[in-house]
Design a protein around this motif. Structure first.
Motif, PDB file in Angstrom:
ATOM      1  N   ALA A 391       0.861  -1.186   0.000  1.00 56.77           N
ATOM      2  CA  ALA A 391       0.000   0.000   0.000  1.00 56.77           C
ATOM      3  C   ALA A 391       0.896   1.234   0.000  1.00 56.77           C
ATOM      4  CB  ALA A 391      -0.940  -0.010   1.210  1.00 56.77           C
ATOM      5  N   ASP A 392       0.294   2.419   0.047  1.00 59.02           N
ATOM      6  CA  ASP A 392       1.034   3.668  -0.072  1.00 59.02           C
ATOM      7  C   ASP A 392       2.184   3.765   0.923  1.00 59.02           C
ATOM      8  OD1 ASP A 392      -0.826   4.285  -1.929  1.00 59.02           O
ATOM      9  OD2 ASP A 392      -1.873   5.806  -0.752  1.00 59.02           O
ATOM     10  N   VAL A 393       3.294   4.299   0.469  1.00 62.00           N
ATOM     11  CA  VAL A 393       4.396   4.645   1.360  1.00 62.00           C
ATOM     12  C   VAL A 393       4.077   6.003   1.969  1.00 62.00           C
ATOM     13  CG1 VAL A 393       6.862   5.152   1.518  1.00 62.00           C
ATOM     14  CG2 VAL A 393       6.060   3.330   0.012  1.00 62.00           C
ATOM     15  N   THR A 394       3.969   6.076   3.284  1.00 62.39           N
ATOM     16  CA  THR A 394       3.479   7.284   3.954  1.00 62.39           C
ATOM     17  C   THR A 394       4.566   8.110   4.621  1.00 62.39           C
ATOM     18  OG1 THR A 394       2.956   5.860   5.851  1.00 62.39           O
ATOM     19  CG2 THR A 394       1.158   6.388   4.347  1.00 62.39           C
ATOM     20  N   CYS A 395       5.740   7.523   4.894  1.00 57.80           N
ATOM     21  CA  CYS A 395       6.813   8.287   5.528  1.00 57.80           C
ATOM     22  C   CYS A 395       8.149   7.596   5.262  1.00 57.80           C
ATOM     23  CB  CYS A 395       6.582   8.445   7.038  1.00 57.80           C
ATOM     24  SG  CYS A 395       6.349   6.890   7.919  1.00 57.80           S
ATOM     25  N   THR A 396       9.207   8.387   5.286  1.00 61.96           N
ATOM     26  CA  THR A 396      10.547   7.859   5.044  1.00 61.96           C
ATOM     27  C   THR A 396      11.531   8.507   6.006  1.00 61.96           C
ATOM     28  OG1 THR A 396      11.056   9.563   3.417  1.00 61.96           O
ATOM     29  CG2 THR A 396      10.105   7.522   2.583  1.00 61.96           C
ATOM     30  N   ARG A 397      12.651   7.827   6.237  1.00 64.59           N
ATOM     31  CA  ARG A 397      13.709   8.395   7.087  1.00 64.59           C
ATOM     32  C   ARG A 397      15.030   7.715   6.731  1.00 64.59           C
ATOM     33  NH1 ARG A 397      13.467  12.925   9.755  1.00 64.59           N
ATOM     34  NH2 ARG A 397      11.470  12.308  10.646  1.00 64.59           N
ATOM     35  N   PHE A 398      16.075   8.528   6.532  1.00 61.34           N
ATOM     36  CA  PHE A 398      17.390   7.974   6.257  1.00 61.34           C
ATOM     37  C   PHE A 398      18.104   7.623   7.557  1.00 61.34           C
ATOM     38  CE2 PHE A 398      16.620   9.432   2.101  1.00 61.34           C
ATOM     39  CZ  PHE A 398      17.525   8.813   1.255  1.00 61.34           C
ATOM     40  N   HIS A 399      18.828   6.503   7.537  1.00 60.66           N
ATOM     41  CA  HIS A 399      19.642   6.105   8.672  1.00 60.66           C
ATOM     42  C   HIS A 399      20.764   7.118   8.869  1.00 60.66           C
ATOM     43  CE1 HIS A 399      22.512   3.675  11.035  1.00 60.66           C
ATOM     44  NE2 HIS A 399      21.442   3.010  11.442  1.00 60.66           N
ATOM     45  N   PRO A 400      21.234   7.329  10.109  1.00 62.15           N
ATOM     46  CA  PRO A 400      22.304   8.308  10.349  1.00 62.15           C
ATOM     47  C   PRO A 400      23.576   8.068   9.549  1.00 62.15           C
ATOM     48  CG  PRO A 400      21.277   7.698  12.429  1.00 62.15           C
ATOM     49  CD  PRO A 400      20.674   6.820  11.378  1.00 62.15           C
ATOM     50  N   ASN A 401      23.851   6.813   9.144  1.00 62.57           N
ATOM     51  CA  ASN A 401      25.061   6.584   8.355  1.00 62.57           C
ATOM     52  C   ASN A 401      24.813   6.627   6.845  1.00 62.57           C
ATOM     53  OD1 ASN A 401      24.049   4.071   7.534  1.00 62.57           O
ATOM     54  ND2 ASN A 401      25.179   2.939   9.084  1.00 62.57           N
ATOM     55  N   SER A 402      23.579   6.994   6.449  1.00 64.36           N
ATOM     56  CA  SER A 402      23.210   7.205   5.041  1.00 64.36           C
ATOM     57  C   SER A 402      23.271   5.948   4.188  1.00 64.36           C
ATOM     58  CB  SER A 402      24.102   8.286   4.405  1.00 64.36           C
ATOM     59  OG  SER A 402      23.963   9.512   5.063  1.00 64.36           O
TER      60      SER A 402
END
Length: 563
Positions: A391-402
């Motif tokens: 289903a829809d992707v609602t949020c994202t976040r990059f890990h601190p080490n990218s």
């Protein structure tokens, strides 16, 4: 024979309800996927009346967190309806994962073979993936903590791969002492000389973390002079950072958007806490300065040609003082703005972007096909295309080490993706509603997730396990953020509250033995109230964004609601 569907389901239901308590909780997981697949089979084969009767008779037996799915299911009464519903098609083509002990599975298999219930056994083999483990059956509390997603639980194998969750070692940067630190005289009465100070608190890691990825695993850009200046400012602020804890909670400054008739849909605050941006449903993006320094536009091309480009204050000279104001409105979108983000480093005039990763590229979500793309600003084609959510992707976040990206979805799962390979390396299930907020701990080891179910779940990334559950909010959690030192976790919700949680205690009692259990599950504490450090209510403003400043002051924001 469509008339036998009710008989088969009723017989299995009676068998499970009469089973021993230790097996009943595990076998009850079969009710929902079998109910959905049997109903869809009836609809697909044109047995509309039998399908309606089957639904009315057994839909009340399903867990309450499947109510939204059941409402969608009830609207599918013809074969033509199924063709236009991608979610249900995905449900039919993907296997629903159940985690069951070997004893419970053998009990189920023996029952179906004795009753010659081939209809249900065929569905189990074709549409279900039963993840069998050796050991004691799980309790209902343990099961309820992990189930609820559109595709069931995650397979244990999906979370056993190695993840480099450690932080990259950053180059040491020297910076001069502040004026107040330079004052003072030596023994001879002469002023002390300036001595450069090495980065002691501002860097991500002074020594190489054994859990960190190789420095060259993915190509990260080199630091420019402007980036180094920004890091130096960050280091200076870090020396004045307040050490938070249960006896030293942060001060909270709340920014309320009044008269936001345009419909506030997104908020972000710069890393140095100097500007705040709001995205609105009327397609505008509005940027405010929250410091005495006003926002200015760049001078015209004619005026820029007269500027000495070699001067030390060239970045100041190119700005037009006549345009200074506290608010700038950006036009260009043709629909609601659901994501806004400042670049971490401000370089020249390119200081604003939509969807960020801080140092690697931009992110785009393709909602129609449930996949998302990773972009770099110097490429015309995406670097990676990630697919796997239902289903829809609602949020994202990059890990601190990218090296990794975490995504939350309306399919009620959280996935972590490897940027280098494009593979999904972690699947976390347990939320009972769409996920709307993600936050990595500063050390990169843990992930906090928030959803419409009002719960904050805590995950150990290295072991791929849920390690905590924070209850207290009554509405959707749209904001999560760890303090700069990782001592405090702040959560903001549509219930008009900001809650502070003791992150240190939440993670300190984890035992290695629990991680090695065959169930892939640890025992969660029954109460989380001892981890709650404080609850702070707004007058009538849902909390949509939370930000810790470099000195650990907590900033929060939302649009005032008169309802």
């Amino acid at each position: 024979d469509p008339a036998l569907y009710e008989e088969y389901y009723s017989g299995l239901k009676h068998f499970i309800e009469c089973a021993l308590d230790c097996h009943r909780a595990e076998l009850s997981q079969l009710f929902y996927p079998l109910f959905v697949h049997m109903y869809l089979e009836l609809v697909y084969n044109g047995h509309e009346n039998e399908a309606k009767s089957f639904f009315e008779k057994f839909h009340g037996d399903q867990e309450c967190y499947y109510n939204d799915d059941l409402r969608v299911l009830s609207s599918l009464t013809k074969k033509e309806h199924m063709r236009g519903n991608e979610t249900m098609l995905d449900f039919r083509t993907s296997k629903f994962v159940l985690r069951i002990s070997r004893d419970s599975y053998q009990l189920l298999k023996r029952h179906l073979q004795e009753k010659q219930n081939n209809q249900i056994w065929n569905i189990v083999q074709e549409h279900l993936y039963i993840d069998i483990f050796d050991g004691m059956p799980r309790s209902k509390q343990q099961i309820d903590a992990m189930v609820g997603s559109l595709a069931g639980e995650a397979k244990r194998e999906a979370n056993k791969g190695k993840i480099f969750f450690g932080l990259l070692k950053e180059p040491e940067i020297e910076f001069p002492l502040d004026d107040e630190d330079e004052e003072g005289e030596n023994e001879e009465g002469k002023p002390k000389k300036k001595k450069p100070r090495k980065d002691s608190t501002g860097s991500k890691s002074k020594k190489q973390d054994p859990n960190a990825p190789p420095q060259t695993r993915i190509p990260l850009p080199e630091l420019k002079d402007s980036d180094k200046l920004d890091k130096i400012m960050n280091m200076k602020e870090a020396t004045k950072r307040v050490r938070l804890g249960p006896d030293c909670l942060p001060s909270i400054c709340f920014y309320t958007f009044l008269n936001a008739y345009q419909g506030l849909t997104a908020v972000d605050i710069t890393d140095d806490s100097s500007m705040i941006v709001g995205g609105f449903a009327d397609s505008t993006v509005r940027v405010w300065s929250v410091t005495p320094k006003k926002l200015r536009s760049v001078k015209s091309a004619t005026d820029l040609s007269l500027i000495d480009k070699e001067s030390d204050d060239v970045l100041e000279r190119i700005m037009d003082e006549k345009t200074a104001s506290e608010l700038k409105i950006l036009y260009g979108h043709s629909g609601p703005v659901y994501g806004t983000s400042f670049r971490k480093e401000k370089v020249g005039t390119k200081w604003f972007s939509i969807w960020k990763n801080g140092s690697y590229g931009l992110l785009k979500t393709d909602f129609k096909h449930v996949r998302f793309h990773l972009w770099a600003t110097d490429h015309y084609q995406p670097l990676r295309i990630f697919a796997g959510h239902l289903a829809d992707v609602t949020c994202t976040r990059f890990h601190p080490n990218s090296n990794y990206i975490a995504t939350g979805s309306a399919d009620r799962t959280v996935r972590i993706w490897d940027i280098l390979t494009g593979n999904c390396v972690r699947i976390f299930t347990g939320h009972k509603g769409p996920i709307h907020s993600l936050a990595f701990s500063p050390n990169g080891r843990f992930l906090a997730t928030g959803a419409t179910d009002g719960r904050v779940l805590l995950w150990d990334i290295g072991h791929g396990l849920m390690v905590g559950e924070l209850k207290g909010h009554t509405e959707t959690i749209y904001a999560l953020r760890f303090s700069r030192d990782g001592e405090i976790l702040a959560s903001g919700s549509m219930d008009n509250t900001v809650k502070l949680w003791d992150a240190v205690r939440a993670f300190e009692d984890l035992e290695t033995d629990d991680f090695t259990t065959a169930t892939g599950h640890i025992n969660l504490p029954e109460s989380c109230q001892d981890l709650l450090l404080g609850t702070y209510m707004t007058k009538s403003t849902p909390v949509t964004h939370i930000h810790f400043t470099r000195r650990n002051l907590l900033l929060a924001a939302g649009a005032y609601s008169s309802q």
